[in-house]
Design an enzyme around this catalytic site. Sequence first.
Site, short mmCIF file in Angstrom:
data_model
loop_
_atom_site.label_atom_id
_atom_site.label_comp_id
_atom_site.label_asym_id
_atom_site.label_seq_id
_atom_site.Cartn_x
_atom_site.Cartn_y
_atom_site.Cartn_z
CB CYS A 122 -0.98 -0.01 1.17
SG CYS A 122 -0.21 0.03 2.80
CB CYS A 159 16.59 15.66 -13.98
SG CYS A 159 16.26 15.56 -12.20
CG HIS A 189 -4.29 0.30 4.41
ND1 HIS A 189 -3.69 -0.55 3.53
CD2 HIS A 189 -5.37 0.81 3.77
CE1 HIS A 189 -4.37 -0.57 2.40
NE2 HIS A 189 -5.39 0.26 2.51
#
Length: 416
Positions: free
Chosen positions: A110, A219, A366
Site C-alpha cells: 500500500c 531533470c 495502511h
Amino acid sequence: MGCDPSPATPSHTIRIPIKSGPPPSSTGTHSVSIPVTTPPPTIHSEHDPAAQTSSSGTGSRRTSTSSASSPPEIVGQPKSDHVHSSSFGSNSDIMTPDKGLTNPSGENNCFVNVVLQALLHLRPFASAFQSVTNHTHSATGCVFCALQSIFVDYNFSESGTVPPNLLRSALAELFKKESRFQLGQLDDASEAYEEMMHSLHVALASGEQQNQTFCSPPCLSHKLFGVQILQQVVCSACRATSDPYTYETFILYTPVASLINYSRDEPVLGRMIASTLTEVQHSCPQNSSCAGKGRIQVHLMNTPEIVAIGLVWGSGSPPLPEIQSVVSLVGQNTELSLHDVFSMPNDRPRNVYKLKGMICYYRGKHYVYFGYNTTLATWHVFDDSIVNEVGRNWPYVEAKCTAGYLQPFLLFYQRT
C-alpha cells in the site's frame, strides 16, 4: 484495508535537504525499445474490484482521460550506447484510466501503491515521464524501468488491476543494505516518494550531476517536484544577515500540532507553513553584543509544477477530533499560493496551486490515496485494487476520512 498490521508507524523529523550520494551502479551496453505488449497475468487480491460493490454511495467507476497537454520541457539523456531507449507512443494516445494496484495479503504494497497512483494521476508528471525517451539504466534496481513498465500496463492493459511488483523489487534491491523497502515490509510512503524522485534524478541527470543535489538544467524530478530554497537569518535590530544557505527538497514538511495552533488565528495554509519554517529565533548572526533577535527568511528560487506538503503527526493514532480538524483545514485550503509561504519579489507571478491529490494513512498500518479527476470534476479514493468515486465536493472526502480515521499525510498541489 489490505496491509498487515505493522509496528512501523510513520514518524518524521522534519528533513530539509534531499539525500545526495553516489548513484546506483549502472550499465549501458545496449538500447532497448519497450513496446506495448500483452499485459502480465493479474495477481488478484482479497480486494479484487471485480468482486466489489460500491460503498461510497456514488459507485465505482473506471474512466479514461487524455494526457494530450504539452508537457514541460524536461532534460533527458542524449541517445548513446550508454542509455536505454523507450517508446510509449505519442502523448495523444496516452490514456489514464482509474485502475487499482494489487496488494495480496502479506505483500504490504500500500505505501508504494499510493505513490504510484499519485504519479499516474498528476498530469504534469504523467505527460512528462511518458515523453522521456532515454535514461541511464541501473543494473541494481532501475526505478525508471519499473515505472515505465507499470505506466504501460496501467494505460494500455485491459486488466482492471496492475501489480506494482517491478517497482517493489527495484526499491528492495536498491536499499537491500539499509534493509529498507524490502519485499513484504510496510514502509513510509513519503520516504518511498523521495527515494523514487532521487532515483529518477540519477537516471535522467547528465554526467557528474547524477551525484549532486542540484542539477542544471533540471531533470524531470527537480523541474516538476523540486523546491529550491535559500534560507538566511536576519537580525531584527541591526539587519545583519547570516551567510545564505541553499537546499532543495521534494517535500515541505510541517508539524500538524503547529498547523492546528496557528489555524486559530490564521486559517491560510501557506501562511501557517511560513510560520513553521520561520518560528525558530536566533541571536544576531554577526554581532554577539547586539540585543536583536535573528529571524529566518526563506526565499523560493524556482517555480515547481507540483508542491508536496508533508504533514508530520505527533501520534500514529490521534483522536478523531484532531483528524477532523486537519481534514477540515485542508478542505479550506484547496488552493495554495507560494507567496504566502516564501519571501518573493512582488513582481513575481502569483501562481495558484490547486490540491489534486492526498495520501492518507490509517493508524500507521495502511495507506490510501485520494485523487481529483479534473475531467469528471470528482474525487476518487484508491485503496489498493479498489477504486471508488467519493463525490464532487470536499465534504464527501471529509466524511470518508472521518469515518475511516484517515490522517492526511502528503498533499499534492499542482500549478494552474
